[in-house]
Design an enzyme around this catalytic site. Structure first.
Site, PDB file in Angstrom:
ATOM      1  N   ASP A  81      -6.878  -0.365  -3.886  1.00  0.00           N
ATOM      2  CA  ASP A  81      -5.724  -0.255  -4.779  1.00  0.00           C
ATOM      3  C   ASP A  81      -5.711  -1.385  -5.808  1.00  0.00           C
ATOM      4  O   ASP A  81      -5.009  -1.315  -6.813  1.00  0.00           O
ATOM      5  CB  ASP A  81      -4.414  -0.339  -3.981  1.00  0.00           C
ATOM      6  CG  ASP A  81      -4.174   0.904  -3.155  1.00  0.00           C
ATOM      7  OD1 ASP A  81      -4.745   1.953  -3.515  1.00  0.00           O
ATOM      8  OD2 ASP A  81      -3.416   0.831  -2.172  1.00  0.00           O
ATOM      9  N   ASP A  98       3.711   4.324  -3.438  1.00  0.00           N
ATOM     10  CA  ASP A  98       3.090   4.945  -2.276  1.00  0.00           C
ATOM     11  C   ASP A  98       4.181   5.600  -1.460  1.00  0.00           C
ATOM     12  O   ASP A  98       5.342   5.210  -1.564  1.00  0.00           O
ATOM     13  CB  ASP A  98       2.458   3.877  -1.381  1.00  0.00           C
ATOM     14  CG  ASP A  98       1.160   3.368  -1.952  1.00  0.00           C
ATOM     15  OD1 ASP A  98       0.578   4.077  -2.772  1.00  0.00           O
ATOM     16  OD2 ASP A  98       0.758   2.258  -1.568  1.00  0.00           O
ATOM     17  N   ASN A 133      24.767 -24.539 -32.325  1.00  0.00           N
ATOM     18  CA  ASN A 133      24.008 -25.354 -33.272  1.00  0.00           C
ATOM     19  C   ASN A 133      24.300 -24.961 -34.715  1.00  0.00           C
ATOM     20  O   ASN A 133      24.453 -25.811 -35.576  1.00  0.00           O
ATOM     21  CB  ASN A 133      22.511 -25.226 -33.004  1.00  0.00           C
ATOM     22  CG  ASN A 133      22.138 -25.900 -31.707  1.00  0.00           C
ATOM     23  OD1 ASN A 133      22.984 -26.510 -31.063  1.00  0.00           O
ATOM     24  ND2 ASN A 133      20.890 -25.801 -31.309  1.00  0.00           N
ATOM     25  N   ASP A 185      -1.558  -1.047  -1.251  1.00  0.00           N
ATOM     26  CA  ASP A 185      -1.740  -1.956  -0.125  1.00  0.00           C
ATOM     27  C   ASP A 185      -3.207  -2.199   0.221  1.00  0.00           C
ATOM     28  O   ASP A 185      -3.564  -3.249   0.715  1.00  0.00           O
ATOM     29  CB  ASP A 185      -0.969  -1.465   1.107  1.00  0.00           C
ATOM     30  CG  ASP A 185      -1.184   0.022   1.360  1.00  0.00           C
ATOM     31  OD1 ASP A 185      -2.108   0.593   0.756  1.00  0.00           O
ATOM     32  OD2 ASP A 185      -0.437   0.608   2.161  1.00  0.00           O
TER      33      ASP A 185
HETATM   34  P1  ATP Z   1       0.383   6.404   0.983  1.00  0.00           P
HETATM   35  O1  ATP Z   1       0.564   5.190   1.863  1.00  0.00           O
HETATM   36  O2  ATP Z   1      -0.518   6.158  -0.172  1.00  0.00           O
HETATM   37  O3  ATP Z   1       1.614   7.136   0.720  1.00  0.00           O
HETATM   38  P2  ATP Z   1      -0.793   7.706   3.149  1.00  0.00           P
HETATM   39  O4  ATP Z   1      -0.643   6.514   3.990  1.00  0.00           O
HETATM   40  O5  ATP Z   1      -0.101   8.932   3.562  1.00  0.00           O
HETATM   41  O6  ATP Z   1      -0.470   7.468   1.689  1.00  0.00           O
HETATM   42  P3  ATP Z   1      -3.566   7.513   3.675  1.00  0.00           P
HETATM   43  O7  ATP Z   1      -3.276   6.403   4.586  1.00  0.00           O
HETATM   44  O8  ATP Z   1      -4.631   7.387   2.655  1.00  0.00           O
HETATM   45  O9  ATP Z   1      -2.317   7.998   2.917  1.00  0.00           O
HETATM   46  O10 ATP Z   1      -3.858   8.774   4.578  1.00  0.00           O
HETATM   47  C1  ATP Z   1      -4.343   9.973   4.054  1.00  0.00           C
HETATM   48  C2  ATP Z   1      -4.563  10.972   5.186  1.00  0.00           C
HETATM   49  O11 ATP Z   1      -5.534  10.449   6.071  1.00  0.00           O
HETATM   50  C3  ATP Z   1      -3.325  11.231   6.025  1.00  0.00           C
HETATM   51  O12 ATP Z   1      -2.598  12.314   5.525  1.00  0.00           O
HETATM   52  C4  ATP Z   1      -3.891  11.510   7.382  1.00  0.00           C
HETATM   53  O13 ATP Z   1      -4.174  12.885   7.532  1.00  0.00           O
HETATM   54  C5  ATP Z   1      -5.195  10.747   7.413  1.00  0.00           C
HETATM   55  N1  ATP Z   1      -5.050   9.485   8.149  1.00  0.00           N
HETATM   56  C6  ATP Z   1      -4.132   8.531   7.977  1.00  0.00           C
HETATM   57  N2  ATP Z   1      -4.319   7.516   8.814  1.00  0.00           N
HETATM   58  C7  ATP Z   1      -5.378   7.811   9.569  1.00  0.00           C
HETATM   59  C8  ATP Z   1      -6.098   7.149  10.628  1.00  0.00           C
HETATM   60  N3  ATP Z   1      -5.727   5.962  11.071  1.00  0.00           N
HETATM   61  N4  ATP Z   1      -7.148   7.782  11.163  1.00  0.00           N
HETATM   62  C9  ATP Z   1      -7.537   8.970  10.713  1.00  0.00           C
HETATM   63  N5  ATP Z   1      -6.922   9.637   9.735  1.00  0.00           N
HETATM   64  C10 ATP Z   1      -5.855   9.094   9.162  1.00  0.00           C
END
Ligand code: ATP
Length: 911
Positions: free
Chosen positions: A651, A329, A713, A647
């Site tokens: 996954d 990730d 041995n 995480d």
């Molecule tokens: P990885 O941890 O797999 O590298 P990531 O953490 O960047 O990936 P995600 O957490 O799935 O991936 O987030 C994907 C997209 O969703 C982000 O690029 C962002 O634009 C949006 N995003 C992330 N966190 C939030 C949140 N808390 N609320 C709304 N949108 C979010």
């Protein structure tokens, strides 16, 4: 009241009955009193093996029984010294075996403790993380998607909460949970929708509950016996060694039989030959091998823990050494997950934000000039939604402890998701904080999930109007927008503006910024919003927030080391393709010609097409967790041994399917941890590299002592075998053989198990997973060195016998000392896959100590007068030592010199 009927009670009744505070929870003092009263929140474990049983098991070994039978025969024949000595040796052997096994058990137990589940509870008014076993009735527990419910709970609040209860009810479809009362009586578990049960799994949403039962007083406790399964912790190598052990027993017994028969045919005393045969069989069978393998694994695992890698499944230690691809990730693993908003976009304008870290201090700058958000409606709206559609908290002080310092000097921390934290900080820079938005009440939340890539909230203003606030990945969000806030008005979102927004998004992503879009819509009175689909459409776009998430400093080097070690690193992220590529370049993941692909492309691609390309792809962007499984399978089909990080709840399938499933210790959900074989205590990619290095070292060390033990041995058997075939007298007496087996073999082998890595551990390609332990010349080394040790021992024996034809004891003492010394010199050769001259012999302190102790014991057995009759030895003089040391050194030194010559020759040839 029947504790089964908590669902009939109102929340207040539950709270009263449990004597807890619905806001502050229990006090720590009350919690510890209750813990005393009801005990830990654990399901009773099956009986552990007691140390006494482990000790007893040492004497159940087949060869030990044979030895004891031999003792009995010696005793019956009146050979009391022999009998007592053999018994002493059996006991010492048993105790050594016990220490080894007990230690191994203990370290495995410690390992279980480390991976014990935790839970979030409120005590003394503070949200804290505690070990799940510390939970008591009356505790207030918080949970969210991915958590395993730690005890039986009556639900107090629920936001889109769904729980999968198959462990309890067999029903695998998640159940939606509520916080209201159920008035019917005798409701089956599956329909008790305001209850959450221990061991079940939160698949979506968030909630809070009060604990009604813990440990064996839970629904799970009632069926605890049914669900307890003990995983086999044996690694494939251990299983193979067990089989090998059986083959070796047959070979050793066959050779021993030949030795005994040949001896008797050459007129040796049958009793002596019988005893020699038994001793030889006992010495030749590497019965200690499995225990030493376990110790090497357990100690290696402890070294890994020091380097922040927690092994959950022992077999993965071996698999780590074979890993050829790591799929990682991005956020938090390759990057620091410390986000800071740098750029905003509203109404076609790019606004820069100054300030560092989480400190809510900074300015908003447009074309070089400061702008004041309160004079800019769209910017205000963006910053407000950032706060309203957010679950993170920005708090003062290191651990949230308040200080009286000024805003500039205070330390600030984020509690919750760092992405959301960054949005809190940027808003706080404009003094927009939760306390300034109290006029808005949150009615509903549709939590963020990495599948949807959005989060939204339904809000009601004090004056009555309602609004939906949304934030999420810009591309996904924009598809749900029909309007935009432009020049202070809600206007139609034209294709031109849409294009402009996407270009700004692209521009930010190129600078490795993580971008989130923000939107809202007013809710008409009377409109009912039940699910996220109703909430997240016909939205009014407000703007973009771009945040940096710097790469972790140590990761670049770790990726380089992996590359040198023949391991490819692949980035899999939910983030935007351009952002992902920019970071991948910074970290050296994406080589020239390497491909990047996004989730949509992956979805549209046929399996055959994907199979063709999979090995050239280094970055997967905007992928959903479900894609991860496809990636793992495709790589495995190409013969790769895949390590995959994850995480979230979704996954878990990919983590399970990977050869090494890796979960995050800090941010990972319980589900991902349970599915994993390795947990990164610090969520850091560099820890994977460290674990692989340790995994390779452990395997190398196992090879080292297998080589040492088996070559020893082979040497022991051959010296007896050749002597008997050639009709010579017995070169070693039975007690000497047992001594060699006990002292010379055991201690140095254990020291080899903790040997340092050879310099090239991370400079060679991964080991093929099907490779035999005897591959890469190990089998040949064992046979050739064993043969040389046997011949040289016989040589020393024969020469001494020629010089002193009447003194068999002296010749036997020479053979005994030569065999011991040959093994103790050879042990240094075993440290290197090349020759003894390729490593500093003093580097492994344990080995040096083990060898010195073994030499001192040998000297004691030879020179101490009371021991001489027992071990049938006589004192040797300097000249004899000189001769025996030459014989003892030949197997190692001669081969070492040949190795050096070979290297030199090869060097000249390649030069
Ligand atoms: P990885 O941890 O797999 O590298 P990531 O953490 O960047 O990936 P995600 O957490 O799935 O991936 O987030 C994907 C997209 O969703 C982000 O690029 C962002 O634009 C949006 N995003 C992330 N966190 C939030 C949140 N808390 N609320 C709304 N949108 C979010």
């Amino acid at each position: 009241m029947d504790t089964n009927q908590w669902y009939n009670l109102t929340i207040q009744e539950c709270i009263d009955r449990m004597q807890t505070d619905p806001v502050k929870g229990l006090s720590s003092k009350e919690a510890s009193i209750r813990l005393e009263q009801v005990g830990e929140n654990i399901l009773q474990e099956k009986q552990k093996v007691s140390p006494f049983v482990i000790l007893l098991n040492q004497f159940k070994d087949f060869m030990v029984l044979v030895l004891l039978a031999a003792t009995l025969i010696s005793g019956l024949l009146g050979e009391y010294t022999d009998a007592i000595t053999i018994i002493a040796i059996v006991i010492i052997n048993g105790i050594l075996g016990f220490i080894q096994e007990y230690r191994a058990e203990k370290s495995l137990g410690a390992l279980k403790e480390l991976t014990a589940p935790t839970a979030h509870v409120v005590r003394d008014g503070e949200l804290m993380q505690i070990q799940a076993k510390q939970i008591v009735p009356g505790d207030l527990v918080y949970f969210e998607g991915g958590d395993r419910i730690p005890a039986d709970l009556r639900i107090l609040t629920s936001q889109g909460l769904q729980i999968e209860e198959s462990a309890l009810t067999g029903e695998s479809v998640p159940v939606s949970k509520i916080d209201g009362v159920i008035s019917q009586q005798e409701v089956p578990l599956g329909d008790q929708k305001n209850m959450a049960f221990m061991g079940t799994l939160v698949t979506r949403g968030t909630g809070q509950g009060v604990v009604t039962g813990t440990g064996m007083h839970t629904e799970m406790g009632k069926i605890a016996d049914l669900i307890q399964t003990t995983d086999s912790m044996q690694t494939p190598l251990q299983q193979r060694l067990e089989q090998l052990g059986k083959i070796l027993i047959v070979i050793a017994l066959a050779l021993t039989a030949v030795v005994v028969i040949a001896g008797i045919m050459h007129n040796h005393n049958p009793y002596q030959m019988f005893l020699a045969g038994v001793s030889l069989a006992v010495a030749a069978i590497p019965e200690g091998l499995p225990a030493i393998v376990t110790i090497a694994l357990a100690l290696g695992v402890q070294r890994m823990i020091k380097r922040k890698a927690i092994v959950r499944k022992l077999p993965s230690v071996e698999t780590l050494g074979c890993a050829s691809v790591i799929c990682s990730d991005k956020t938090g693993t390759l990057t620091q997950n410390k986000m800071t908003v740098r750029e905003l976009w509203v109404e076609g304008k790019q606004i820069e934000v100054s300030g560092t870290g989480y400190q809510p201090l900074g300015n908003f700058i447009l074309e070089g000039k400061e702008v004041y958000p309160d004079r800019h409606a769209a910017l205000m709206k963006l910053l407000e939604i950032n706060v309203l559609c957010n679950n993170a908290r920005l708090v003062e002080g290191k651990e949230g402890k308040k200080s009286i310092l000024s805003r500039e000097k205070k330390e600030w921390t984020i509690i919750g998701d760092p992405t959301e934290g960054a949005l809190m900080v940027v808003s706080a820079k404009a003094r927009i904080e939760p306390n300034s938005l109290l006029q808005w009440e949150r009615l509903k939340e549709f939590p963020f999930d990495s599948e949807r890539k959005m989060m939204s909230v339904l809000l009601r203003h004090r004056k009555g109007e309602q609004m939906v606030g949304v934030k999420g990945a810009p591309d996904v969000l924009l598809a749900r927008c029909t309007h935009i806030l432009w020049n202070g008005k809600v206007s139609i979102l034209t294709p031109t503006i849409r294009k402009e927004i996407m270009e700004s998004n692209q521009h930010m992503a190129e600078q490795a910024l993580r971008v989130l879009g923000v939107a809202y819509r007013d809710v008409a009175s009377g409109e009912r919003i039940v699910d996220e689909n109703q909430a997240e459409n016909k939205l009014v776009f407000v703007g973009l927030c771009g945040m940096i998430d710097p790469p972790r400093e140590e990761v670049k080097e770790a990726i380089r080391k992996c590359r040198v070690a023949g391991i490819k690193t692949v980035m899999i992220t939910g983030d935007h393709q351009t952002t992902a590529e920019a970071i991948a370049r910074q970290l050296g993941i994406l080589p020239r010609g390497g491909l990047t692909i996004n989730g949509q492309d992956l979805y549209n691609m046929s399996d055959e097409e994907f199979d063709k390309k999979v090995e050239q792809i280094y970055v997967y962007a905007r992928v959903s967790p479900e894609h991860k499984l496809k990636i793992v399978r495709a790589l495995q089909a190409k013969g790769h041994v895949v390590a995959m990080t994850g995480d979230g709840v979704n996954d878990a399938p990919a983590i399970k399917a990977a050869n090494i499933g890796i979960a995050m210790g800090i941010t990972g959900t319980d589900v991902s941890k349970e599915a994993s074989s390795l947990v990164l205590a610090d969520d850091n990619f560099a820890t994977i590299e460290a674990a692989i290095e340790e995994g390779r070292t452990i395997y190398d060390n196992i090879r080292k002592f297998i080589r040492y033990l088996l070559a020893s041995n082979v040497g022991e058997i051959l010296v007896m075998f050749f002597a008997m075939i050639a009709g010579m007298p017995l070169p070693l007496v039975p007690i000497q053989i047992l001594w060699v087996n006990l002292v010379t073999d055991g201690l140095p082998a254990m020291a080899l198990g903790v040997d340092q890595a050879e310099g090239n551990t991370m400079k060679r390609p991964p080991r093929p997973s099907r490779e035999s332990i005897f591959a890469r010349g190990l089998g040949w080394k064992i046979l050739s060195r064993g043969f040389l040790i046997g011949i040289c021992t016989l040589g020393a024996f024969w020469i001494t016998l020629q010089a002193n034809p009447d003194d068999l004891t002296k010749a036997q003492t020479m053979a005994f000392a030569t065999l011991v010394m040959a093994q103790l010199i050879h042990v240094f050769d075993c440290r290197s896959e090349r020759t003894v001259f390729h490593r500093n012999p003093l580097q492994n302190k344990w080995l040096v100590v083990a060898v010195i102790v073994s030499v001192l014991l040998l000297i004691g057995v030879i020179y101490l007068e009371p021991l001489q009759p027992i071990f049938k030895t006589v004192a040797l003089d300097i000249q004899e030592w000189f001769i025996l040391l030459i014989f003892a050194a030949i197997p190692t030194v001669a081969v070492g010199v040949m190795g050096l010559l070979w290297d030199a020759l090869k060097g000249r040839r390649t030069a």
